[in-house]
Design an enzyme around this catalytic site. Sequence first.
Site, PDB file in Angstrom:
ATOM      1  N   HIS A   1       1.618   4.998  -4.168  1.00 13.89           N
ATOM      2  CA  HIS A   1       2.066   4.953  -2.780  1.00 13.89           C
ATOM      3  C   HIS A   1       1.040   4.298  -1.860  1.00 13.89           C
ATOM      4  O   HIS A   1      -0.167   4.461  -2.005  1.00 13.89           O
ATOM      5  CB  HIS A   1       2.377   6.366  -2.273  1.00 13.89           C
TER       6      HIS A   1
ATOM      7  N   HIS B   1      -3.199 -10.338  -9.711  1.00 12.22           N
ATOM      8  CA  HIS B   1      -2.684 -10.019 -11.050  1.00 12.22           C
ATOM      9  C   HIS B   1      -3.125  -8.610 -11.419  1.00 12.22           C
ATOM     10  O   HIS B   1      -4.322  -8.333 -11.524  1.00 12.22           O
ATOM     11  CB  HIS B   1      -3.216 -11.030 -12.074  1.00 12.22           C
TER      12      HIS B   1
END
Length: 209
Positions: free
Chosen positions: A135, A144
């Site tokens: 979250h 990446h």
Amino acid sequence: MDHQDQLYILGASGHGAVVAEIAAAFGYQNIVFCDDDPTKNGKTVLGYPVIGDGDVIPGGSHVAIGIGSNPIRQRLLGTASEKNWILPVLIHPSAVISASATLGLGTVAMANAVVNARAKIGAGCILNTSCSIDHDCELGDAVHIAPGARLSGNVTVGNLSMLGTGSSVIQGITIGSNSIVGVGSVVVRDIADNVVAHGNTNLVTKPNE
């Protein structure tokens, strides 16, 4: 040919093949590859043809970036803007993406990737196999997150950075731009821009040159 069915993938590589399979599952029926390597022209990847380099792609086309290099993906984001290409967000059917999360243009979420509530993912990112982004994380562009990497809540990652396979980041950490976190590392303190960090608890850093 309807651009809604047609997808051009930049990069006829292994990573491009993964992107192609996700795109096919996503509903693209006509997939072709483009690659700057002229020796690949006329060959196929997963049965899809390689038709030349990016110069053959018309403006307004749907284009996916199947290239693992963060700097090259960032450059191609600029090319896409110049050429009016449409960069779809591609999500593997097994990925779990929160309804309150946002994914930037050209980002690809691979098999079993998880993105939880209110996370913000930039453009041209790779959310690789079985990674987890919790979250309120914020990722910049051309980031990446490698297979199996795990970000706890409220982690910030700057543009062009990479978190290596199986790495873990505790909550509230900031990782700068253009930095690399090594395979299996455990990040318990902030990481500056332009460094390579590896290890557990006491990270060793060096310049990312």
